[in-house]
Enzyme design. Structure first.
Site, PDB file in Angstrom:
ATOM      1  N   ARG A 142      70.499 -42.722 -42.688  1.00  0.00           N
ATOM      2  CA  ARG A 142      69.989 -44.100 -42.768  1.00  0.00           C
ATOM      3  C   ARG A 142      70.998 -45.019 -43.436  1.00  0.00           C
ATOM      4  O   ARG A 142      71.143 -46.177 -43.062  1.00  0.00           O
ATOM      5  CB  ARG A 142      68.644 -44.116 -43.513  1.00  0.00           C
ATOM      6  CG  ARG A 142      67.472 -43.696 -42.611  1.00  0.00           C
ATOM      7  CD  ARG A 142      66.243 -43.351 -43.412  1.00  0.00           C
ATOM      8  NE  ARG A 142      66.386 -42.037 -44.050  1.00  0.00           N
ATOM      9  CZ  ARG A 142      65.582 -41.574 -44.996  1.00  0.00           C
ATOM     10  NH1 ARG A 142      64.581 -42.316 -45.442  1.00  0.00           N
ATOM     11  NH2 ARG A 142      65.761 -40.370 -45.488  1.00  0.00           N
ATOM     12  N   THR A 197      67.507 -24.707 -43.519  1.00  0.00           N
ATOM     13  CA  THR A 197      67.296 -23.837 -42.357  1.00  0.00           C
ATOM     14  C   THR A 197      66.680 -24.624 -41.188  1.00  0.00           C
ATOM     15  O   THR A 197      66.739 -24.183 -40.053  1.00  0.00           O
ATOM     16  CB  THR A 197      66.378 -22.642 -42.706  1.00  0.00           C
ATOM     17  OG1 THR A 197      65.240 -23.134 -43.436  1.00  0.00           O
ATOM     18  CG2 THR A 197      67.085 -21.606 -43.563  1.00  0.00           C
ATOM     19  N   GLU A 198      66.109 -25.786 -41.493  1.00  0.00           N
ATOM     20  CA  GLU A 198      65.538 -26.627 -40.436  1.00  0.00           C
ATOM     21  C   GLU A 198      66.561 -27.609 -39.852  1.00  0.00           C
ATOM     22  O   GLU A 198      66.337 -28.190 -38.789  1.00  0.00           O
ATOM     23  CB  GLU A 198      64.336 -27.418 -40.965  1.00  0.00           C
ATOM     24  CG  GLU A 198      63.071 -26.565 -41.143  1.00  0.00           C
ATOM     25  CD  GLU A 198      63.197 -25.539 -42.268  1.00  0.00           C
ATOM     26  OE1 GLU A 198      63.807 -25.854 -43.315  1.00  0.00           O
ATOM     27  OE2 GLU A 198      62.709 -24.400 -42.093  1.00  0.00           O
ATOM     28  N   ASN A 199      67.683 -27.794 -40.559  1.00  0.00           N
ATOM     29  CA  ASN A 199      68.677 -28.763 -40.080  1.00  0.00           C
ATOM     30  C   ASN A 199      69.398 -28.303 -38.799  1.00  0.00           C
ATOM     31  O   ASN A 199      70.089 -29.098 -38.153  1.00  0.00           O
ATOM     32  CB  ASN A 199      69.690 -29.125 -41.171  1.00  0.00           C
ATOM     33  CG  ASN A 199      69.107 -29.981 -42.281  1.00  0.00           C
ATOM     34  OD1 ASN A 199      69.509 -29.888 -43.437  1.00  0.00           O
ATOM     35  ND2 ASN A 199      68.156 -30.859 -41.959  1.00  0.00           N
ATOM     36  N   TRP A 200      69.196 -27.027 -38.403  1.00  0.00           N
ATOM     37  CA  TRP A 200      69.727 -26.550 -37.110  1.00  0.00           C
ATOM     38  C   TRP A 200      69.117 -27.324 -35.943  1.00  0.00           C
ATOM     39  O   TRP A 200      69.655 -27.311 -34.838  1.00  0.00           O
ATOM     40  CB  TRP A 200      69.413 -25.069 -36.911  1.00  0.00           C
ATOM     41  CG  TRP A 200      70.171 -24.123 -37.787  1.00  0.00           C
ATOM     42  CD1 TRP A 200      69.733 -23.596 -38.971  1.00  0.00           C
ATOM     43  CD2 TRP A 200      71.479 -23.574 -37.564  1.00  0.00           C
ATOM     44  NE1 TRP A 200      70.684 -22.750 -39.494  1.00  0.00           N
ATOM     45  CE2 TRP A 200      71.764 -22.704 -38.642  1.00  0.00           C
ATOM     46  CE3 TRP A 200      72.430 -23.710 -36.544  1.00  0.00           C
ATOM     47  CZ2 TRP A 200      72.962 -21.999 -38.738  1.00  0.00           C
ATOM     48  CZ3 TRP A 200      73.623 -22.993 -36.641  1.00  0.00           C
ATOM     49  CH2 TRP A 200      73.878 -22.148 -37.733  1.00  0.00           C
ATOM     50  N   ASP A 207      69.233 -36.873 -49.880  1.00  0.00           N
ATOM     51  CA  ASP A 207      68.716 -37.351 -48.583  1.00  0.00           C
ATOM     52  C   ASP A 207      69.067 -38.817 -48.347  1.00  0.00           C
ATOM     53  O   ASP A 207      69.200 -39.596 -49.301  1.00  0.00           O
ATOM     54  CB  ASP A 207      67.186 -37.153 -48.560  1.00  0.00           C
ATOM     55  CG  ASP A 207      66.620 -37.257 -47.151  1.00  0.00           C
ATOM     56  OD1 ASP A 207      67.391 -37.113 -46.178  1.00  0.00           O
ATOM     57  OD2 ASP A 207      65.403 -37.486 -47.026  1.00  0.00           O
TER      58      ASP A 207
HETATM   59  C1  IPE Z   1      66.285 -32.178 -46.668  1.00  0.00           C
HETATM   60  O1  IPE Z   1      66.474 -33.342 -45.970  1.00  0.00           O
HETATM   61  C2  IPE Z   1      67.458 -31.259 -46.473  1.00  0.00           C
HETATM   62  C3  IPE Z   1      68.691 -31.651 -47.126  1.00  0.00           C
HETATM   63  C4  IPE Z   1      68.892 -32.671 -47.919  1.00  0.00           C
HETATM   64  C5  IPE Z   1      69.807 -30.762 -46.854  1.00  0.00           C
HETATM   65  P1  IPE Z   1      65.944 -33.546 -44.477  1.00  0.00           P
HETATM   66  O2  IPE Z   1      66.374 -34.913 -44.081  1.00  0.00           O
HETATM   67  O3  IPE Z   1      66.359 -32.424 -43.620  1.00  0.00           O
HETATM   68  O4  IPE Z   1      64.350 -33.480 -44.673  1.00  0.00           O
HETATM   69  P2  IPE Z   1      63.188 -34.050 -43.785  1.00  0.00           P
HETATM   70  O5  IPE Z   1      63.452 -33.633 -42.378  1.00  0.00           O
HETATM   71  O6  IPE Z   1      63.216 -35.549 -43.927  1.00  0.00           O
HETATM   72  O7  IPE Z   1      61.940 -33.478 -44.361  1.00  0.00           O
HETATM   73  C1  IPE Z   2      70.750 -35.773 -45.948  1.00  0.00           C
HETATM   74  O1  IPE Z   2      70.834 -36.928 -45.183  1.00  0.00           O
HETATM   75  C2  IPE Z   2      71.827 -34.780 -45.602  1.00  0.00           C
HETATM   76  C3  IPE Z   2      71.368 -33.630 -44.801  1.00  0.00           C
HETATM   77  C4  IPE Z   2      70.144 -33.339 -44.498  1.00  0.00           C
HETATM   78  C5  IPE Z   2      72.407 -32.749 -44.327  1.00  0.00           C
HETATM   79  P1  IPE Z   2      70.118 -37.040 -43.776  1.00  0.00           P
HETATM   80  O2  IPE Z   2      71.105 -36.671 -42.722  1.00  0.00           O
HETATM   81  O3  IPE Z   2      68.841 -36.299 -43.742  1.00  0.00           O
HETATM   82  O4  IPE Z   2      69.850 -38.614 -43.718  1.00  0.00           O
HETATM   83  P2  IPE Z   2      68.557 -39.324 -43.144  1.00  0.00           P
HETATM   84  O5  IPE Z   2      67.380 -38.723 -43.842  1.00  0.00           O
HETATM   85  O6  IPE Z   2      68.556 -39.049 -41.681  1.00  0.00           O
HETATM   86  O7  IPE Z   2      68.763 -40.749 -43.493  1.00  0.00           O
HETATM   87 MG    MG Z   3      66.921 -36.778 -44.186  1.00  0.00          MG
END
Ligand code: IPE
Ligand code: IPE
Ligand code: MG
Length: 222
Positions: A12, A54-57, A8
């Site tokens: 940022r 599954t929530e990243n959609w 994660d």
């Molecule tokens: C978790 O990170 C999913 C992955 C690293 C693929 P997210 O960035 O999606 O989680 P939340 O939204 O901060 O909980």
């Molecule tokens: C994790 O980085 C990668 C995925 C969830 C695909 P993020 O894209 O969630 O990065 P932040 O949390 O927005 O910084």
């Molecule tokens: Mg994130």
């Protein structure tokens, strides 16, 4: 030993540098390749990387599309290298809803690397712990089985032979699970690292393993 990582903080990391979020994902993918090499050096048997939930959609379609392209490119570009390094690749997640190109790469990379045995890399893609449990329950219902125990239930998970993670690492300072491996992490040790994923380095991995070795796992016993 199985280490699972919630990678994660890519967005940022990019924002702090005045770059578009996708640049963070690009760096993050490079880091994913590195971490597999480090893990193999450190004699880790399984490494699971959470790449798309599954929530990243819910993210803007351009970002979702970029993550799909990155997944395909990551695999196509690195498959030979991974074979040279003895990396068996497994993809874990819900196939429904994914574009055909992703499904083709999914099947292809698993077939290409199936005989490798130095380390197993599991890429969690379109993965959600709740989705995995529900998919298992629905398979069980379809099979007209009316009682299951833990051992039987496991057979319906996406990768039944995958041992539970011993250690889960999450970068970026967030202290939550975000729907990762809900069934499998019942007794995993958790380590949260403040650094954003693109800044994670081999020393951080070693430090996490040292911290893990100092933990006393009791599994409910004394
Ligand atoms: C978790 O990170 C999913 C992955 C690293 C693929 P997210 O960035 O999606 O989680 P939340 O939204 O901060 O909980
Ligand atoms: C994790 O980085 C990668 C995925 C969830 C695909 P993020 O894209 O969630 O990065 P932040 O949390 O927005 O910084
Ligand atoms: Mg994130």
């Amino acid at each position: 030993m199985h280490v699972a990582i919630i990678m994660d903080g890519n967005g940022r990391w990019a924002k702090e540098r005045g770059l578009p979020r996708i640049e963070g994902h690009r760096k993050g993918a490079e880091k994913a390749e590195k971490v597999v090499e480090w893990a193999a050096d450190l004699n880790i048997d399984y490494i699971t990387l959470y790449a798309f939930s599954t929530e990243n959609w819910k993210r803007p379609w351009d970002e979702v599309k970029f993550l799909f392209t990155l997944f395909v490119d990551f695999i196509k570009k690195r498959v030979n290298r991974m074979k040279d390094e003895g990396v068996k690749v497994k993809i874990m997640g819900r196939r429904e809803g994914l574009p055909q190109e992703i499904l083709d790469v999914w099947d292809w990379v698993e077939e290409e690397t199936k005989n490798e045995e130095r380390i197993t890399l599991v890429i969690a893609f379109n993965y959600g712990g709740r989705a995995e449990i529900l998919d298992a329950v629905n398979k069980i219902i379809k099979g007209k089985i009316d009682v299951v125990d833990e051992k039987t239930f496991r057979k319906y998970l996406y990768i039944p032979e995958l041992p539970d993670p011993d250690l889960v690492i999450r970068t970026s300072g967030e202290m939550r699970i975000s729907n990762f491996l809900l069934w499998q992490i019942a007794y995993s040790e958790l380590i949260f690292v403040k650094k954003y994923w693109p800044d994670f380095d081999k020393e951080d991995l070693k430090f996490a393993l040292e911290e893990f070795s100092r933990r006393q796992r009791r599994f409910g016993g004394i």
